[in-house]
Motif scaffolding. Structure first.
Motif, PDB file in Angstrom:
ATOM      1  N   LEU A 116      -4.027  22.389  -8.669  1.00 41.73           N
ATOM      2  CA  LEU A 116      -3.059  22.667  -7.614  1.00 41.73           C
ATOM      3  C   LEU A 116      -2.713  21.368  -6.883  1.00 41.73           C
ATOM      4  CD1 LEU A 116      -4.570  25.987  -6.200  1.00 41.73           C
ATOM      5  CD2 LEU A 116      -2.907  25.673  -8.043  1.00 41.73           C
ATOM      6  N   TYR A 117      -1.480  20.914  -7.046  1.00 45.12           N
ATOM      7  CA  TYR A 117      -1.020  19.658  -6.454  1.00 45.12           C
ATOM      8  C   TYR A 117      -0.114  19.974  -5.264  1.00 45.12           C
ATOM      9  CZ  TYR A 117      -2.647  17.679 -10.889  1.00 45.12           C
ATOM     10  OH  TYR A 117      -3.406  17.304 -11.973  1.00 45.12           O
ATOM     11  N   TYR A 118      -0.681  19.954  -4.076  1.00 51.20           N
ATOM     12  CA  TYR A 118       0.066  20.257  -2.864  1.00 51.20           C
ATOM     13  C   TYR A 118       0.065  19.035  -1.952  1.00 51.20           C
ATOM     14  CZ  TYR A 118       0.589  25.317  -3.550  1.00 51.20           C
ATOM     15  OH  TYR A 118       0.956  26.551  -4.004  1.00 51.20           O
ATOM     16  N   THR A 119       1.206  18.761  -1.321  1.00 52.32           N
ATOM     17  CA  THR A 119       1.288  17.585  -0.446  1.00 52.32           C
ATOM     18  C   THR A 119       0.298  17.691   0.714  1.00 52.32           C
ATOM     19  OG1 THR A 119       3.123  18.642   0.740  1.00 52.32           O
ATOM     20  CG2 THR A 119       3.681  17.098  -1.029  1.00 52.32           C
ATOM     21  N   ALA A 120      -0.001  18.888   1.168  1.00 53.44           N
ATOM     22  CA  ALA A 120      -0.976  19.096   2.241  1.00 53.44           C
ATOM     23  C   ALA A 120      -2.372  19.361   1.695  1.00 53.44           C
ATOM     24  CB  ALA A 120      -0.534  20.246   3.136  1.00 53.44           C
ATOM     25  N   GLY A 121      -2.565  19.224   0.396  1.00 53.91           N
ATOM     26  CA  GLY A 121      -3.876  19.415  -0.210  1.00 53.91           C
ATOM     27  C   GLY A 121      -4.369  20.845  -0.106  1.00 53.91           C
ATOM     28  N   CYS A 122      -5.685  20.979  -0.127  1.00 53.55           N
ATOM     29  CA  CYS A 122      -6.261  22.326  -0.160  1.00 53.55           C
ATOM     30  C   CYS A 122      -6.078  23.072   1.154  1.00 53.55           C
ATOM     31  CB  CYS A 122      -7.740  22.263  -0.526  1.00 53.55           C
ATOM     32  SG  CYS A 122      -8.784  21.478   0.718  1.00 53.55           S
ATOM     33  N   TYR A 123      -5.743  22.361   2.234  1.00 50.62           N
ATOM     34  CA  TYR A 123      -5.494  23.058   3.487  1.00 50.62           C
ATOM     35  C   TYR A 123      -4.277  23.958   3.385  1.00 50.62           C
ATOM     36  CZ  TYR A 123      -9.071  20.076   5.446  1.00 50.62           C
ATOM     37  OH  TYR A 123     -10.265  19.463   5.693  1.00 50.62           O
ATOM     38  N   ALA A 124      -3.445  23.720   2.380  1.00 49.19           N
ATOM     39  CA  ALA A 124      -2.318  24.617   2.108  1.00 49.19           C
ATOM     40  C   ALA A 124      -2.647  25.567   0.968  1.00 49.19           C
ATOM     41  CB  ALA A 124      -1.065  23.806   1.781  1.00 49.19           C
ATOM     42  N   TRP A 125      -3.050  25.032  -0.203  1.00 54.32           N
ATOM     43  CA  TRP A 125      -3.176  25.909  -1.364  1.00 54.32           C
ATOM     44  C   TRP A 125      -4.346  26.874  -1.280  1.00 54.32           C
ATOM     45  CZ3 TRP A 125      -7.811  25.593  -3.670  1.00 54.32           C
ATOM     46  CH2 TRP A 125      -8.446  24.361  -3.880  1.00 54.32           C
ATOM     47  N   ARG A 126      -5.295  26.639  -0.364  1.00 53.79           N
ATOM     48  CA  ARG A 126      -6.434  27.566  -0.254  1.00 53.79           C
ATOM     49  C   ARG A 126      -5.983  28.972   0.123  1.00 53.79           C
ATOM     50  NH1 ARG A 126      -9.310  25.447   5.399  1.00 53.79           N
ATOM     51  NH2 ARG A 126      -7.667  26.183   6.813  1.00 53.79           N
ATOM     52  N   GLU A 127      -4.809  29.104   0.728  1.00 48.07           N
ATOM     53  CA  GLU A 127      -4.250  30.412   1.061  1.00 48.07           C
ATOM     54  C   GLU A 127      -3.300  30.850  -0.053  1.00 48.07           C
ATOM     55  OE1 GLU A 127      -4.862  32.606   3.204  1.00 48.07           O
ATOM     56  OE2 GLU A 127      -6.099  31.540   4.678  1.00 48.07           O
ATOM     57  N   PRO A 128      -3.541  31.973  -0.686  1.00 50.76           N
ATOM     58  CA  PRO A 128      -2.665  32.428  -1.779  1.00 50.76           C
ATOM     59  C   PRO A 128      -1.207  32.546  -1.385  1.00 50.76           C
ATOM     60  CG  PRO A 128      -4.699  33.694  -1.764  1.00 50.76           C
ATOM     61  CD  PRO A 128      -4.711  32.859  -0.523  1.00 50.76           C
ATOM     62  N   ASP A 129      -0.914  32.886  -0.099  1.00 51.43           N
ATOM     63  CA  ASP A 129       0.483  33.041   0.296  1.00 51.43           C
ATOM     64  C   ASP A 129       1.210  31.707   0.459  1.00 51.43           C
ATOM     65  OD1 ASP A 129      -0.498  32.110   2.710  1.00 51.43           O
ATOM     66  OD2 ASP A 129      -0.117  33.958   3.831  1.00 51.43           O
ATOM     67  N   SER A 130       0.505  30.584   0.232  1.00 55.69           N
ATOM     68  CA  SER A 130       1.160  29.282   0.190  1.00 55.69           C
ATOM     69  C   SER A 130       2.000  29.117  -1.068  1.00 55.69           C
ATOM     70  CB  SER A 130       0.113  28.165   0.233  1.00 55.69           C
ATOM     71  OG  SER A 130      -0.636  28.140  -0.988  1.00 55.69           O
ATOM     72  N   GLY A 131       1.810  30.009  -2.013  1.00 54.23           N
ATOM     73  CA  GLY A 131       2.450  29.922  -3.320  1.00 54.23           C
ATOM     74  C   GLY A 131       1.451  29.857  -4.449  1.00 54.23           C
ATOM     75  N   SER A 132       0.171  29.581  -4.127  1.00 51.80           N
ATOM     76  CA  SER A 132      -0.834  29.457  -5.183  1.00 51.80           C
ATOM     77  C   SER A 132      -1.149  30.799  -5.840  1.00 51.80           C
ATOM     78  CB  SER A 132      -2.115  28.831  -4.634  1.00 51.80           C
ATOM     79  OG  SER A 132      -2.670  29.601  -3.572  1.00 51.80           O
ATOM     80  N   GLY A 133      -0.952  31.902  -5.107  1.00 51.49           N
ATOM     81  CA  GLY A 133      -1.120  33.218  -5.715  1.00 51.49           C
ATOM     82  C   GLY A 133       0.042  33.571  -6.619  1.00 51.49           C
ATOM     83  N   GLU A 134       1.272  33.372  -6.127  1.00 52.66           N
ATOM     84  CA  GLU A 134       2.458  33.713  -6.907  1.00 52.66           C
ATOM     85  C   GLU A 134       2.608  32.830  -8.139  1.00 52.66           C
ATOM     86  OE1 GLU A 134       5.964  33.766  -4.588  1.00 52.66           O
ATOM     87  OE2 GLU A 134       5.250  35.298  -3.187  1.00 52.66           O
ATOM     88  N   SER A 135       2.285  31.542  -8.024  1.00 50.23           N
ATOM     89  CA  SER A 135       2.427  30.662  -9.191  1.00 50.23           C
ATOM     90  C   SER A 135       1.446  31.046 -10.289  1.00 50.23           C
ATOM     91  CB  SER A 135       2.250  29.200  -8.783  1.00 50.23           C
ATOM     92  OG  SER A 135       0.933  28.947  -8.328  1.00 50.23           O
ATOM     93  N   LEU A 136       0.250  31.501  -9.909  1.00 51.15           N
ATOM     94  CA  LEU A 136      -0.706  31.973 -10.909  1.00 51.15           C
ATOM     95  C   LEU A 136      -0.153  33.189 -11.640  1.00 51.15           C
ATOM     96  CD1 LEU A 136      -3.543  32.089 -12.258  1.00 51.15           C
ATOM     97  CD2 LEU A 136      -4.250  33.520 -10.317  1.00 51.15           C
ATOM     98  N   LEU A 137       0.368  34.147 -10.903  1.00 50.94           N
ATOM     99  CA  LEU A 137       0.922  35.348 -11.524  1.00 50.94           C
ATOM    100  C   LEU A 137       2.088  34.996 -12.445  1.00 50.94           C
ATOM    101  CD1 LEU A 137       0.896  37.676  -8.390  1.00 50.94           C
ATOM    102  CD2 LEU A 137      -0.552  37.920 -10.398  1.00 50.94           C
ATOM    103  N   ALA A 138       2.957  34.091 -11.993  1.00 51.43           N
ATOM    104  CA  ALA A 138       4.093  33.695 -12.817  1.00 51.43           C
ATOM    105  C   ALA A 138       3.637  32.996 -14.085  1.00 51.43           C
ATOM    106  CB  ALA A 138       5.023  32.782 -12.013  1.00 51.43           C
TER     107      ALA A 138
END
Length: 444
Positions: free
Chosen positions: A115-137
């Motif tokens: 997970l490559y996020y500009t805000a790091g894990c402080y963003a992607w740790r929450e699925p609603d940041s997009g990390s949940g939807e991108s996994l499903l996609a």
């Protein structure tokens, strides 16, 4: 595992490169940009690679997904989520021979996520940041490309380290109906949310290292483990906690505990029959489980324990209870069974004193592959690799080293002048247990 080629005699051959095929497919799913799927064909399956980008930010996620060869239908997905600042390491999980054997046994796909996020894990740790939807996609698209349409709807085994452990707990909160079981390796950031009722049916194990874990105020791994355990256990959740005091945040042999824990959960939760709907994921009968005392480390059958059990670890069965007790005492779980032997052996003469050997092997599910032994008429004459091990794992992140994506050649100066030689091979696991020796056929 990959096709292995071993040379006896003095000869020089070039490396055999892995054949790579490309598959293209377009994605139009909500906020996701169009992406292409690459597929790497390896000996015991295929690794698919997909990058999913957010159209409004610089954030993106890359997924490496292993699907075993020869399975007709995916029944589950192991999602292995790295911790904070460990982007780029997810690819190794898809090439891990131990997890590949685990996947082959249970008809699973293995997902290594980056997970490559500009805000790091402080963003992607929450699925609603997009990390949940991108996994499903990603799972849906790779399922289409691989002709494994079930991939997009199959239930999950979650694994998360540190910030990835927080993410796994958040996925339990947001997608409880999709989760078969979860293992959190020193989860961080001490979440304060409440869990839905469905989350209480998910077998969960949380490992931490107490005072030697990452315990700064902003990370709080010790507190995360204890508070999450107490909250879920008091609500009736199927949760256990494993404290390994002589280890630390980045040092623990977690897979030796996680794999038997997953196997117990799979045996009790997967829908019956390979054609059954994933919506028929079974609930565990908690009364058939075991309890582990987190102070005395004694274990008890749930049905015979008469005292208050809300502070006790809940464990799926007696085998998991025994492994848990060994793990919290020693920090590991010893493999006591030999690995499976190599198969599909081939031999070809190169010249009068040299032969080429080829074989395949499935890794030991409990402890992987350390090396192979080569014998001539019961005398050990060589090992592969000549030095070191075939594959091990970095405890910080549980990453496979090396990935073993390409076959490796080794030149050995061993002359076979005796025309009556009889060559055999065995596999050795990481607890130095050796498989049955298998004899190579007559020379081609």
């Amino acid at each position: 595992m990959n096709l292995q080629i071993f040379y006896l005699g003095i000869t020089v051959l070039h490396l055999l490169f892995l054949h790579v095929t490309q598959a293209q497919h377009l994605l139009n799913a909500g906020q996701q940009r169009k992406s292409a799927v690459d597929s790497n064909l390896i000996d015991n399956g295929t690794v698919y690679r997909l990058t999913v980008k957010n159209k409004d930010t610089l954030n993106y996620a890359t997924y490496n997904v292993f699907i075993p060869k020869g399975i007709d239908r995916i029944r589950g997905v192991l999602i292995h989520q790295h911790g904070c600042g460990m982007e780029g390491r997810g690819v190794s999980t898809a090439y891990d021979v131990q997890y590949q054997s685990f996947a082959k046994k249970w008809n699973l796909a293995i997902v290594g996520a980056d997970l490559y996020y500009t805000a790091g894990c402080y963003a992607w740790r929450e699925p609603d940041s997009g990390s949940g939807e991108s996994l499903l996609a990603a799972l849906t698209q790779i399922g289409e490309v691989s002709d494994q349409s079930a991939l997009g709807e199959a239930p999950w085994l979650l694994w998360g380290h540190s910030g990835g452990g927080y993410w796994a707990l958040a996925m339990i909160r947001d997608y409880p109906q999709r989760v078969l079981a979860a293992f959190c390796y020193s989860p961080a950031f001490d979440p304060s949310w409440n869990y839905p009722k469905e989350a209480l049916e998910i077998p969960l194990m949380i490992r931490h290292a107490g005072a030697t874990d990452a315990n700064s105020p902003e990370v709080s791994c010790w507190a995360t483990a204890v508070n999450s355990f107490k909250k879920l256990r008091r609500a009736g959740g199927l949760v256990s906690i494993a404290y390994t005091p002589y280890q630390n945040h980045n040092y623990s042999f977690v897979r030796y505990m996680a794999i038997p824990f997953y196997e117990s959960a799979l045996s009790q939760r997967l829908p019956r029959g390979r054609s059954a709907s994933f919506r028929e994921m079974r609930k565990i009968d908690r009364t058939r489980g075991w309890l582990g005392d987190t102070l005395s480390l004694n274990t008890y059958p749930y049905r015979t324990y008469k005292d208050e059990a809300s502070s006790m670890s809940w464990l799926p069965d007696s085998a998991t209870a025994a492994a848990w007790k060994e793990y919290v005492i020693t920090g590991s779980v010893i493999d006591r069974t030999p690995p499976p032997p190599p198969f599909e052996l081939r031999i070809a003469r190169l010249h009068s004193v040299s032969v080429a050997l080829r074989w395949k092997a499935d890794a030991d599910i409990e402890s992987g592959i350390k090396h192979f032994n080569i014998y001539n008429n019961d005398q050990l004459i060589a090992r592969f690799p000549e030095h070191g091990v075939y594959q091990y794992f970095d405890t910080n992140g549980d990453d496979a080293i090396p990935m073993s994506a390409l076959p490796e050649m080794k030149i050995i100066a061993t002359a076979l002048k005796d025309s009556n030689f009889r060559l055999t091979i065995s596999a050795v696991n990481h607890f130095n247990l050796e498989s049955e020796r298998i004899t190579f056929p007559s020379i081609e």
